[in-house]
Design a protein around this motif. Structure first.
Motif, PDB file in Angstrom:
ATOM      1  N   ALA A  57      -4.639  -6.730   8.288  1.00 41.34           N
ATOM      2  CA  ALA A  57      -4.948  -5.780   9.514  1.00 41.34           C
ATOM      3  C   ALA A  57      -4.183  -4.768   9.517  1.00 41.34           C
ATOM      4  O   ALA A  57      -4.571  -3.670  10.142  1.00 41.34           O
ATOM      5  CB  ALA A  57      -5.568  -7.256  10.653  1.00 41.34           C
ATOM      6  N   LYS A  58      -2.858  -4.831  10.292  1.00 43.81           N
ATOM      7  CA  LYS A  58      -1.447  -4.342  10.484  1.00 43.81           C
ATOM      8  C   LYS A  58      -1.447  -2.868   9.189  1.00 43.81           C
ATOM      9  O   LYS A  58      -1.490  -1.388   9.886  1.00 43.81           O
ATOM     10  CB  LYS A  58       0.133  -4.837  10.463  1.00 43.81           C
ATOM     11  N   LEU A  59      -1.862  -3.524   7.747  1.00 45.57           N
ATOM     12  CA  LEU A  59      -1.702  -2.393   6.964  1.00 45.57           C
ATOM     13  C   LEU A  59      -2.941  -1.626   7.201  1.00 45.57           C
ATOM     14  O   LEU A  59      -2.881   0.068   6.255  1.00 45.57           O
ATOM     15  CB  LEU A  59      -1.095  -3.631   6.051  1.00 45.57           C
ATOM     16  N   SER A  60      -4.002  -2.246   7.756  1.00 47.58           N
ATOM     17  CA  SER A  60      -5.623  -1.028   7.413  1.00 47.58           C
ATOM     18  C   SER A  60      -5.597  -0.874   8.527  1.00 47.58           C
ATOM     19  O   SER A  60      -6.745  -0.293   8.912  1.00 47.58           O
ATOM     20  CB  SER A  60      -6.253  -2.239   7.069  1.00 47.58           C
ATOM     21  N   ARG A  61      -4.707  -0.446   9.203  1.00 48.43           N
ATOM     22  CA  ARG A  61      -5.268   0.172  11.035  1.00 48.43           C
ATOM     23  C   ARG A  61      -5.739   1.666  10.805  1.00 48.43           C
ATOM     24  O   ARG A  61      -5.966   2.195  11.671  1.00 48.43           O
ATOM     25  CB  ARG A  61      -4.328  -0.282  11.813  1.00 48.43           C
ATOM     26  N   LYS A  62      -4.986   2.924   9.446  1.00 46.01           N
ATOM     27  CA  LYS A  62      -5.126   4.360   9.395  1.00 46.01           C
ATOM     28  C   LYS A  62      -5.865   3.916   8.115  1.00 46.01           C
ATOM     29  O   LYS A  62      -6.088   3.396   7.735  1.00 46.01           O
ATOM     30  CB  LYS A  62      -4.286   4.352   8.947  1.00 46.01           C
ATOM     31  N   LEU A  63      -6.587   5.294   8.618  1.00 42.01           N
ATOM     32  CA  LEU A  63      -7.623   6.318   7.432  1.00 42.01           C
ATOM     33  C   LEU A  63      -7.256   6.138   6.446  1.00 42.01           C
ATOM     34  O   LEU A  63      -8.056   5.611   5.358  1.00 42.01           O
ATOM     35  CB  LEU A  63      -8.493   6.850   7.724  1.00 42.01           C
ATOM     36  N   GLU A  64      -5.320   6.452   6.045  1.00 44.67           N
ATOM     37  CA  GLU A  64      -5.475   6.728   4.254  1.00 44.67           C
ATOM     38  C   GLU A  64      -4.870   5.863   4.403  1.00 44.67           C
ATOM     39  O   GLU A  64      -4.735   4.663   4.477  1.00 44.67           O
ATOM     40  CB  GLU A  64      -4.243   7.977   4.596  1.00 44.67           C
ATOM     41  N   SER A  65      -4.819   5.832   2.691  1.00 41.28           N
ATOM     42  CA  SER A  65      -3.825   4.332   1.751  1.00 41.28           C
ATOM     43  C   SER A  65      -2.804   4.303   2.233  1.00 41.28           C
ATOM     44  O   SER A  65      -1.808   4.983   2.651  1.00 41.28           O
ATOM     45  CB  SER A  65      -4.275   5.225   0.322  1.00 41.28           C
ATOM     46  N   ASN A  66      -2.344   2.985   2.781  1.00 38.05           N
ATOM     47  CA  ASN A  66      -1.363   2.116   2.517  1.00 38.05           C
ATOM     48  C   ASN A  66      -0.739   2.083   1.339  1.00 38.05           C
ATOM     49  O   ASN A  66      -1.419   0.638   0.732  1.00 38.05           O
ATOM     50  CB  ASN A  66      -1.461   1.655   3.841  1.00 38.05           C
ATOM     51  N   HIS A  67       0.490   2.014   1.366  1.00 37.51           N
ATOM     52  CA  HIS A  67       1.375   1.430  -0.350  1.00 37.51           C
ATOM     53  C   HIS A  67       1.368   0.658  -0.575  1.00 37.51           C
ATOM     54  O   HIS A  67       1.775  -0.297  -1.294  1.00 37.51           O
ATOM     55  CB  HIS A  67       2.892   2.734  -0.422  1.00 37.51           C
ATOM     56  N   ASP A  68       1.672  -0.192   0.925  1.00 35.45           N
ATOM     57  CA  ASP A  68       2.201  -1.834   0.911  1.00 35.45           C
ATOM     58  C   ASP A  68       0.419  -2.393   1.586  1.00 35.45           C
ATOM     59  O   ASP A  68       0.805  -3.855   0.921  1.00 35.45           O
ATOM     60  CB  ASP A  68       2.764  -1.963   2.028  1.00 35.45           C
ATOM     61  N   PHE A  69      -0.425  -2.449   0.821  1.00 33.30           N
ATOM     62  CA  PHE A  69      -2.079  -2.779   1.161  1.00 33.30           C
ATOM     63  C   PHE A  69      -2.331  -3.133  -0.184  1.00 33.30           C
ATOM     64  O   PHE A  69      -2.546  -4.993  -0.322  1.00 33.30           O
ATOM     65  CB  PHE A  69      -2.780  -1.848   1.442  1.00 33.30           C
ATOM     66  N   VAL A  70      -1.632  -2.700  -1.471  1.00 28.84           N
ATOM     67  CA  VAL A  70      -1.697  -3.925  -2.693  1.00 28.84           C
ATOM     68  C   VAL A  70      -1.102  -4.868  -2.822  1.00 28.84           C
ATOM     69  O   VAL A  70      -1.708  -6.111  -3.447  1.00 28.84           O
ATOM     70  CB  VAL A  70      -2.516  -2.206  -3.300  1.00 28.84           C
TER      71      VAL A  70
END
Length: 158
Positions: free
Chosen positions: A135-148
């Motif tokens: 959820a923390k990695l997903s809080r912004k609309l742009e892609s997060n490099h650590d999500f995948v």
């Protein structure tokens, strides 16, 4: 509950945290649960050993379990940066605590990465701290490099 033997870092964080140059998720979790905010610059003013100690605090969702994180952080910042963390009121029921629905931000990040979002069942089975991280990695609309890398590490992507 005592301190962990070593800093709590996920595999995906080891490379990106660059030896605790960046604020690890375990520290972010404790900042959020205590309602404290520190800037990256303030974090980086702390000696490595202090950053390492803060990353050893437990990540339990009960502030009564380990009430010393906030005190330790205050003392460290006063001593090394002559500042105090900023206070905010933590969310009472953040999306990551819910086990009946995958947060919209997680679904959006998965879509940006061309991954399947976790199913409601997969989400419910995740450890609460891992739900917090996604959820923390997903809080912004742009892609997060650590999500995948986090999704892969948590067994939610191939």
């Amino acid at each position: 509950m005592g301190l962990n033997e070593a800093p709590l870092l996920f595999n995906f964080e080891v490379e990106s945290s660059e030896d605790l140059t960046y604020i690890p998720m375990a520290v972010r979790f404790n900042l959020d649960r205590f309602g404290l905010r520190v800037s990256l610059a303030q974090w980086q003013m702390l000696p490595y050993e202090d950053r390492k100690l803060l990353a050893r605090f437990p990540v339990e969702d009960d502030t009564a379990i380990e009430p010393n994180f906030d005190h330790a952080l205050f003392e460290m910042l006063r001593t090394h940066a002559n500042v105090e963390p900023e206070w905010f009121t933590p969310e009472e029921t953040p999306a990551w605590r819910r086990v009946d629905a995958v947060p919209d931000g997680v679904v959006h990040q998965a879509d940006l990465a061309s991954l399947h979002a976790p199913s409601a069942d997969q989400w419910a089975r995740l450890d609460p701290f891992k739900r917090y991280v996604l959820a923390k990695l997903s809080r912004k609309l742009e892609s997060n490099h650590d999500f995948v890398p986090a999704m892969k590490e948590f067994g939610l992507a191939g």
